[in-house]
Design a protein around this motif. Structure first.
Motif, PDB file in Angstrom:
ATOM      1  N   ASP A   1      48.046  27.926 -31.244  1.00  0.00           N
ATOM      2  CA  ASP A   1      48.382  28.705 -32.312  1.00  0.00           C
ATOM      3  C   ASP A   1      47.899  29.965 -32.593  1.00  0.00           C
ATOM      4  N   SER A   2      48.446  30.583 -33.387  1.00  0.00           N
ATOM      5  CA  SER A   2      48.086  32.136 -33.353  1.00  0.00           C
ATOM      6  C   SER A   2      47.540  31.611 -35.200  1.00  0.00           C
ATOM      7  N   SER A   3      46.797  33.029 -35.064  1.00  0.00           N
ATOM      8  CA  SER A   3      45.707  33.249 -35.943  1.00  0.00           C
ATOM      9  C   SER A   3      45.621  34.899 -37.069  1.00  0.00           C
ATOM     10  N   THR A   4      45.700  34.716 -37.725  1.00  0.00           N
ATOM     11  CA  THR A   4      45.179  36.946 -38.170  1.00  0.00           C
ATOM     12  C   THR A   4      44.989  37.107 -36.906  1.00  0.00           C
ATOM     13  N   THR A   5      43.643  36.955 -36.028  1.00  0.00           N
ATOM     14  CA  THR A   5      42.995  37.158 -35.410  1.00  0.00           C
ATOM     15  C   THR A   5      43.679  37.360 -34.138  1.00  0.00           C
ATOM     16  N   THR A   6      44.264  36.535 -33.515  1.00  0.00           N
ATOM     17  CA  THR A   6      45.130  37.082 -32.403  1.00  0.00           C
ATOM     18  C   THR A   6      46.159  37.528 -32.683  1.00  0.00           C
ATOM     19  N   ASP A   7      47.358  38.080 -32.947  1.00  0.00           N
ATOM     20  CA  ASP A   7      48.500  38.205 -34.415  1.00  0.00           C
ATOM     21  C   ASP A   7      47.696  40.414 -34.180  1.00  0.00           C
ATOM     22  N   ASN A   8      46.730  40.315 -34.930  1.00  0.00           N
ATOM     23  CA  ASN A   8      46.002  41.584 -34.888  1.00  0.00           C
ATOM     24  C   ASN A   8      45.226  42.545 -33.622  1.00  0.00           C
ATOM     25  N   ASN A   9      45.699  41.424 -32.791  1.00  0.00           N
ATOM     26  CA  ASN A   9      44.465  41.354 -31.453  1.00  0.00           C
ATOM     27  C   ASN A   9      45.832  42.090 -30.294  1.00  0.00           C
ATOM     28  N   GLY A  10      46.555  41.325 -30.432  1.00  0.00           N
ATOM     29  CA  GLY A  10      46.953  41.455 -29.417  1.00  0.00           C
ATOM     30  C   GLY A  10      47.166  40.065 -28.532  1.00  0.00           C
ATOM     31  N   VAL A  11      47.133  38.970 -29.095  1.00  0.00           N
ATOM     32  CA  VAL A  11      46.928  37.836 -28.055  1.00  0.00           C
ATOM     33  C   VAL A  11      47.977  37.300 -28.052  1.00  0.00           C
ATOM     34  N   ALA A  12      48.248  36.651 -27.043  1.00  0.00           N
ATOM     35  CA  ALA A  12      49.219  35.673 -26.888  1.00  0.00           C
ATOM     36  C   ALA A  12      49.156  34.095 -27.210  1.00  0.00           C
ATOM     37  N   THR A  13      49.978  33.533 -28.170  1.00  0.00           N
ATOM     38  CA  THR A  13      49.634  32.559 -27.815  1.00  0.00           C
ATOM     39  C   THR A  13      50.939  31.540 -27.894  1.00  0.00           C
ATOM     40  N   PHE A  14      51.302  30.622 -27.583  1.00  0.00           N
ATOM     41  CA  PHE A  14      52.039  29.224 -27.540  1.00  0.00           C
ATOM     42  C   PHE A  14      53.273  29.708 -28.736  1.00  0.00           C
ATOM     43  N   ASP A  15      52.195  29.972 -29.955  1.00  0.00           N
ATOM     44  CA  ASP A  15      52.779  29.737 -30.974  1.00  0.00           C
ATOM     45  C   ASP A  15      54.558  30.627 -31.151  1.00  0.00           C
ATOM     46  N   LYS A  16      53.160  32.003 -30.885  1.00  0.00           N
ATOM     47  CA  LYS A  16      54.405  32.712 -31.354  1.00  0.00           C
ATOM     48  C   LYS A  16      54.147  33.985 -30.150  1.00  0.00           C
ATOM     49  N   GLY A  17      54.249  33.394 -28.936  1.00  0.00           N
ATOM     50  CA  GLY A  17      54.078  34.498 -27.051  1.00  0.00           C
ATOM     51  C   GLY A  17      53.629  35.589 -28.245  1.00  0.00           C
ATOM     52  N   PHE A  18      53.708  36.767 -27.886  1.00  0.00           N
ATOM     53  CA  PHE A  18      53.139  37.811 -27.092  1.00  0.00           C
ATOM     54  C   PHE A  18      53.478  38.770 -29.216  1.00  0.00           C
ATOM     55  N   PRO A  19      52.449  38.893 -30.091  1.00  0.00           N
ATOM     56  CA  PRO A  19      53.149  39.382 -31.515  1.00  0.00           C
ATOM     57  C   PRO A  19      53.220  40.450 -31.511  1.00  0.00           C
ATOM     58  N   PRO A  20      53.905  40.719 -32.442  1.00  0.00           N
ATOM     59  CA  PRO A  20      54.907  42.069 -32.595  1.00  0.00           C
ATOM     60  C   PRO A  20      54.069  43.492 -32.283  1.00  0.00           C
ATOM     61  N   VAL A  21      53.313  43.309 -32.712  1.00  0.00           N
ATOM     62  CA  VAL A  21      51.964  44.714 -32.062  1.00  0.00           C
ATOM     63  C   VAL A  21      51.903  45.363 -31.013  1.00  0.00           C
ATOM     64  N   THR A  22      51.997  44.039 -29.811  1.00  0.00           N
ATOM     65  CA  THR A  22      52.396  43.900 -28.308  1.00  0.00           C
ATOM     66  C   THR A  22      53.525  45.579 -27.753  1.00  0.00           C
TER      67      THR A  22
END
Length: 124
Positions: A26-47
């Motif tokens: 799962d993604s979170s604000t932390t993973t999204d803001n730090n550019g961390v890939a997750t199975f939920d979202k893949g690579f976040p928009p910041v990347t």
């Protein structure tokens, strides 16, 4: 597609001995803001934003982690292996589809799902 079209089997998962990250489900604000890939979202928009606009490049370790996870399961399937019934997995995906086959818990037989969205193993 013909039976002669069989692709090469994967004998080693991608990046087996390379640097890789364990990919969170799962993604979170932390993973999204730090550019961390997750199975939920893949690579976040910041990347996907230019560095000049505050973007963060995708992590090679994330890419290795994703491809490793996928090819590890593919290698398992190439070896003819499957999975045993899992109540947790069944609950997470809304049950096994009709016709799916899983090994029983003692690995000496199989269960087949006779119903859609089946959450109960059945011996056959």
């Amino acid at each position: 597609m013909n039976s002669s079209d069989i692709p090469s089997r994967i004998i080693k998962p991608f990046g087996l001995n390379g640097l890789k990250n364990a990919i969170p489900v799962d993604s979170s604000t932390t993973t999204d803001n730090n550019g961390v890939a997750t199975f939920d979202k893949g690579f976040p928009p910041v990347t996907m934003q230019p560095l000049s606009a505050g973007g963060i490049p995708p992590s090679g370790k994330d890419m290795n982690g994703v491809i490793y996870s996928v090819t590890l399961q593919q290698q398992w399937q190439n070896a003819g292996a499957g999975y045993t019934f899992s109540q947790d997995f069944s609950d997470a995906v809304g049950g096994y589809p009709k016709g799916s086959v899983v090994a029983n818990s003692t690995l000496n037989g199989q269960w087949i799902s006779l119903n859609e969205a089946n959450t109960t193993p059945q011996s056959h």
